[in-house]
Design a protein around this motif. Structure first.
Motif, PDB file in Angstrom:
ATOM      1  N   GLN A   1      74.504   5.379   9.357  1.00 56.74           N
ATOM      2  CA  GLN A   1      75.668   6.086   9.901  1.00 56.74           C
ATOM      3  C   GLN A   1      75.404   6.710  11.275  1.00 56.74           C
ATOM      4  OE1 GLN A   1      78.803   6.314   8.318  1.00 56.74           O
ATOM      5  NE2 GLN A   1      77.850   4.707   7.087  1.00 56.74           N
ATOM      6  N   ILE A   2      74.207   7.219  11.509  1.00 63.63           N
ATOM      7  CA  ILE A   2      73.955   7.974  12.739  1.00 63.63           C
ATOM      8  C   ILE A   2      73.231   7.112  13.776  1.00 63.63           C
ATOM      9  CG2 ILE A   2      72.895  10.045  13.701  1.00 63.63           C
ATOM     10  CD1 ILE A   2      73.202  11.383  10.978  1.00 63.63           C
ATOM     11  N   PHE A   3      71.994   6.774  13.502  1.00 64.33           N
ATOM     12  CA  PHE A   3      71.216   6.005  14.482  1.00 64.33           C
ATOM     13  C   PHE A   3      71.314   4.513  14.163  1.00 64.33           C
ATOM     14  CE2 PHE A   3      69.121  10.214  14.199  1.00 64.33           C
ATOM     15  CZ  PHE A   3      69.489  10.664  15.456  1.00 64.33           C
ATOM     16  N   LYS A   4      72.519   3.987  14.367  1.00 63.07           N
ATOM     17  CA  LYS A   4      72.760   2.567  14.076  1.00 63.07           C
ATOM     18  C   LYS A   4      72.140   1.703  15.166  1.00 63.07           C
ATOM     19  CE  LYS A   4      77.000   1.763  12.548  1.00 63.07           C
ATOM     20  NZ  LYS A   4      78.477   1.799  12.418  1.00 63.07           N
ATOM     21  N   ARG A   5      71.744   0.507  14.775  1.00 63.53           N
ATOM     22  CA  ARG A   5      71.004  -0.365  15.685  1.00 63.53           C
ATOM     23  C   ARG A   5      71.777  -0.678  16.956  1.00 63.53           C
ATOM     24  NH1 ARG A   5      68.196  -5.325  12.680  1.00 63.53           N
ATOM     25  NH2 ARG A   5      68.141  -3.677  11.107  1.00 63.53           N
ATOM     26  N   ASP A   6      73.100  -0.784  16.866  1.00 63.93           N
ATOM     27  CA  ASP A   6      73.891  -1.147  18.047  1.00 63.93           C
ATOM     28  C   ASP A   6      74.348   0.069  18.848  1.00 63.93           C
ATOM     29  OD1 ASP A   6      75.553  -0.215  16.062  1.00 63.93           O
ATOM     30  OD2 ASP A   6      77.175  -1.623  16.483  1.00 63.93           O
ATOM     31  N   VAL A   7      73.987   1.263  18.387  1.00 67.99           N
ATOM     32  CA  VAL A   7      74.376   2.485  19.106  1.00 67.99           C
ATOM     33  C   VAL A   7      73.138   3.207  19.646  1.00 67.99           C
ATOM     34  CG1 VAL A   7      75.491   4.751  18.901  1.00 67.99           C
ATOM     35  CG2 VAL A   7      76.462   2.761  17.719  1.00 67.99           C
ATOM     36  N   ALA A   8      72.245   3.575  18.762  1.00 69.54           N
ATOM     37  CA  ALA A   8      71.030   4.321  19.144  1.00 69.54           C
ATOM     38  C   ALA A   8      69.897   3.862  18.237  1.00 69.54           C
ATOM     39  CB  ALA A   8      71.267   5.826  18.995  1.00 69.54           C
ATOM     40  N   PRO A   9      69.242   2.758  18.586  1.00 70.89           N
ATOM     41  CA  PRO A   9      68.241   2.170  17.687  1.00 70.89           C
ATOM     42  C   PRO A   9      66.968   3.000  17.566  1.00 70.89           C
ATOM     43  CG  PRO A   9      68.261   1.025  19.789  1.00 70.89           C
ATOM     44  CD  PRO A   9      69.404   1.991  19.828  1.00 70.89           C
ATOM     45  N   ILE A  10      66.367   2.963  16.379  1.00 72.37           N
ATOM     46  CA  ILE A  10      65.034   3.512  16.179  1.00 72.37           C
ATOM     47  C   ILE A  10      64.052   2.499  16.764  1.00 72.37           C
ATOM     48  CG2 ILE A  10      63.313   4.240  14.488  1.00 72.37           C
ATOM     49  CD1 ILE A  10      65.736   6.075  14.513  1.00 72.37           C
ATOM     50  N   ILE A  11      63.252   2.913  17.732  1.00 71.35           N
ATOM     51  CA  ILE A  11      62.385   1.959  18.418  1.00 71.35           C
ATOM     52  C   ILE A  11      60.889   2.217  18.154  1.00 71.35           C
ATOM     53  CG2 ILE A  11      63.986   1.296  20.242  1.00 71.35           C
ATOM     54  CD1 ILE A  11      61.306   3.847  20.940  1.00 71.35           C
TER      55      ILE A  11
END
Length: 826
Positions: free
Chosen positions: A85-95
């Motif tokens: 919901q929050i850090f979605k791959r297409d918005v703010a990916p965990i890198i």
């Protein structure tokens, strides 16, 4: 003995079945009944994100940056991660990730706006639903994810570096460092010709980074150190005394050998301060560390103990196990025992004492020391990988950061092709600056070399500095705990944390007065290593740290002139383990998988008697790992009161291995199953070092389960070293610490002195769990599972019982030593 060898199951593919996916359960409300606190927490998250956005908008480099998301300790499990919901791959990916529960996320001003809008949509009041007559919290996934977050903070200069400019210049003044900072980036820059494919934010990020470095002026040299899937993105950056313009190499060079024109390092404090400030301020930079220094594991000066040793020639009609000694060279006194040499270091730049002692233990260890110390029969072919010059000549061979490992990689590849050697004795350690933490780049490189070349490095755990040496191990266990509690600076040395390879600590010899037999040697470094797995893996005789008046350190080998000498060090414990693995590899026909070689050694390792007391349970694992391995002959032959089954296969997506069988009839009484069971599993899952302590991305696990009256199967084994009064199953961090979760190596066992019921039907399951967003590769994850069922009293015919039962089930099992004739994977 001959009728009860280790059995490999040939048709393990027949036991592969669909993996039932029960999911991770419903969402958890971390603020159930505390709605005022939740609203405050939600507002804090939004404020933290807004502060990061404000910093981005005034950043002169780029508007994209990276933030640190800290997860609550109670929310570390995959099912609670805030990524749907929050850090979605297409918005703010965990890198990437750092320590346990610390995630790194990529943010832009636009993505922060989207996340803040989303966070504001979470319900303010606790929702409930009725379950089993009770009202239980039933939050939305959004509220659950917000609650799982402890805080979101900007990633700043203080997160990147833990040393001063003066400390850096002093460290880099040592020519063995190569003079380069090791700079890890959050993301790898693509090839220059592909920069037109980047978004504006990413273009600004990479372009500003390299443009800003070139402004620092002449003598700047930048080279890529690590490459490959899942590797940390590390560049070496150094300042040289030259008028040449800046040089930037985006890709690493594998060339090594004697370096060309040597340029002096510029040690000007002002320039170093300017460089470090720039690296601290640029958002692309994740970490700045000082380079390691590669050394032989320190050992005591050997003393001549006897006459010149007459070295017999090998039997040219026979064949021998092979070990590659990675060191400063092995003396040619061994003659035809040396099968091949790398030949990099010139004779004037070598110090052969260390490597010659190690090779002597592998070739003649039993003749010199007896079977109680050296368990393998004498005879071993040596491949001399002379790669480490004397300290004062190091910079003549290696001028780039970690260029040593480029040479090592080339040498391993060629020497294996030429000789077939697969076991590499690596009694070298890394001296690091005190500020350096985490899984080292040298360990990452050794992981890569081992996996790509199908070899195993046996690494010494390292020795303490003489000033930090502990008191001799006492016979009283509580006194031993006091000594360990008061000791300092004795953590295992890098790269012994390597998870694709094995590390070895040192034990006392059994025959010296005044020292406890097989106790941890007073100089031996110890774990814990990092959060994943158990380090060291093994322990073996390395000589006593207290010298006996006549017997010295109690471990004998040869010097470069073939004189018998004694010595001690974890360097000298490693070759005994290497010899056992090499002997296993030699005794089994065909190609034995790395997983099987390591698993056989670990499965048949035994704790020294001095460390079996229950009061030492919590520390023994950090001292000797899984214990001291048996000799290869005992490992492969077994005895009639036990059976050992080996399953070598691959974990594939959506499936598990489930092997159903009946308990040996001779160990069944009144419907209950007696005896002892031990289960070891070794796997080669995907690693991604950008994710810090979470770099193991797939967890391969095994369980031995017994059928219950309700039709379900109940797990019957415990992970070794599980605390007697603890529950390792409550939280992720406990499962990691006590139950080997995410470790590529796991060992479980249990004795059933009173028997367990209610049935004689059992199954061995091998299953997998992947990290959030990770999929199992198409080729699967290689694993070897080893199960031993035995009679602790060594009386019952367990081997024959199980063989008959397996035949009745249509299970094809044969002696592992000849299995390669029939099956491609052993």
């Amino acid at each position: 003995m001959a009728n009860s060898p280790v059995q490999i199951v040939l048709n393990s593919d027949a036991f592969i079945e669909a993996l039932e996916n029960n999911g991770g359960g419903g969402s958890k409300d971390f603020f159930a009944g505390n709605d005022t606190e939740f609203i405050e927490h939600r507002d804090n998250i939004q404020n933290q994100l807004s502060e990061i956005k404000s910093m981005q908008l005034v950043n002169s480099f780029a508007k994209v940056s990276y933030a640190k998301v800290t997860i609550k300790q109670t929310a570390l499990a995959k099912s609670h991660r805030p990524t749907s919901q929050i850090f979605k791959r297409d918005v703010a990916p965990i890198i990437g990730a750092g320590d346990l529960g610390e995630l790194f996320v990529e943010l832009t001003p636009e993505s922060i706006d989207k996340i803040n809008t989303k966070v504001g949509q979470a319900e303010s009041e606790t929702r409930y639903k009725e379950k089993n007559g009770k009202n239980e919290p039933n939050p939305s996934r959004l509220r659950s994810e917000i609650g799982a977050i402890e805080e979101i903070s900007p990633y700043t200069a203080s997160d990147k570096r833990n040393f001063s400019v003066k400390e850096a210049v002093k460290w880099l003044s040592n020519s063995q460092t190569g003079g380069s900072y090791m700079v890890e980036l959050f993301e790898a820059p693509p090839a220059r010709q592909d920069w037109d494919l980047l978004s504006k934010y990413k273009f600004d990020l990479f372009n500003s980074f390299f443009d800003g470095l070139t402004i620092l002026g002449t003598g700047l040299f930048i080279s890529r150190i690590t490459t490959g899937q899942g590797s940390s993105v590390v560049f070496g950056i150094k300042l040289e005394k030259t008028d040449l313009p800046p040089v930037i190499q985006l890709y690493s060079s594998s060339t090594a050998g004697k370096s060309g024109e040597k340029k002096d390092i510029d040690l000007n404090l002002e320039r170093h301060n300017q460089l470090l400030e720039y690296l601290g301020n640029h958002p692309l930079v994740k970490k700045v560390t000082l380079p390691p220094i590669i050394t032989q594991s320190s050992t005591v000066k050997s003393q001549v103990k006897g006459e010149n040793f007459t070295i017999p020639a090998p039997d040219h009609k026979g064949s021998y196990p092979k070990i590659c000694v990675v060191d400063g060279g092995v003396s040619d006194v061994y003659g035809d025992w040396i099968e091949d040499r790398w030949g990099l270091i010139s004779s004037t730049d070598k110090d052969e004492n260390h490597g010659t002692f190690i090779a002597g233990l592998a070739i003649f260890g039993q003749q010199l020391n007896g079977k109680a110390i050296c368990r393998e029969i004498d005879g071993c072919k040596i491949i001399d990988l002379d790669i480490l010059p004397r300290a004062d000549r190091y910079s003549s061979y290696y001028s780039k950061p970690l260029e040593f490992f480029n040479e090592l990689e080339t040498a391993v590849q060629e020497l294996k092709a030429r000789t077939g050697v697969r076991i590499f004795n690596f009694s070298l350690n890394i001296e690091e600056h005190a500020s350096t933490t985490g899984y080292s780049v040298p360990a990452q490189i050794l992981d890569k070399i081992a996996e790509e070349n199908d070899v195993v490095f046996v690494i010494s755990a390292g020795n303490t500095h003489p000033r930090d040496i502990r008191k001799e191990w006492p016979s009283d266990h509580f006194d031993a705990l006091k000594i360990l509690a008061s000791s300092r600076n004795d953590a295992i040395k890098k790269p012994a944390e390597s998870c694709r390879n094995i590390s070895v600590s040192a034990l006392n010899p059994p025959h010296l007065e005044g020292v406890v037999p097989y106790a941890l040697s007073r100089y031996s470094c110890r774990g814990p290593g990092l959060r994943v797995g158990l380090k060291p893996d093994f322990a073996h005789i390395g000589g006593s740290g207290t010298s006996h008046p006549t017997l010295g350190h109690g471990l004998l080998s040869l010097d470069p002139t073939s004189n018998i000498v004694d010595g001690c060090g974890t360097s000298y414990a490693a070759p005994n383990v290497a010899k056992t693995l090499a002997s296993l590899d030699h005794s089994i026909e065909g190609i034995v998988s790395r997983e099987t070689l390591i698993a056989l050694g670990i499965h048949h390792a035994v704790l020294p008697e001095s460390l079996t007391d229950k009061n030492l349970r919590n520390v023994s694992k950090h001292l000797v790992g899984f214990g001291m391995p048996d000799g290869s002959e005992d490992i492969l032959n077994g005895n009639s009161s036990a059976i050992t089954l080996v399953f070598a296969n691959r974990a594939i997506s959506g499936h598990k291995m489930s092997f159903k069988f009946s308990w040996p009839s001779s160990l069944v009484r009144d419907g209950k199953c007696f005896g002892h069971a031990k289960l070891t599993i070794v796997s080669t899952p995907r690693f991604d070092y950008r994710f810090g302590s979470e770099f193991v991305r797939i967890n391969i696990d095994a369980a031995l389960r017994q059928l219950q009256n309700n039709g379900n199967y109940k797990g019957r084994l415990n992970a070794i070293y599980t605390p007697e009064d603890g529950d390792g199953s409550l939280y992720e961090k406990d499962q990691i610490e006590h139950s080997f979760k995410w470790s590529p190596v796991k060992v479980y066992e249990k004795t059933f002195p009173r028997g367990v019921g209610p049935s004689t039907e059992w199954k061995l399951d091998v299953e997998y769990l992947s990290r959030d967003g990770v999929t199992i590769p198409a080729a699967g994850v290689p694993f070897t599972a080893i199960l031993t069922i035995s009679d602790p009293n060594s009386e019952k015919p367990v081997f024959n019982d199980m063989r008959q039962m397996l035949q009745s089930l249509g299970v094809q099992a044969v002696d592992i030593k000849t299995a390669a004739r029939i099956v491609p994977r052993v």
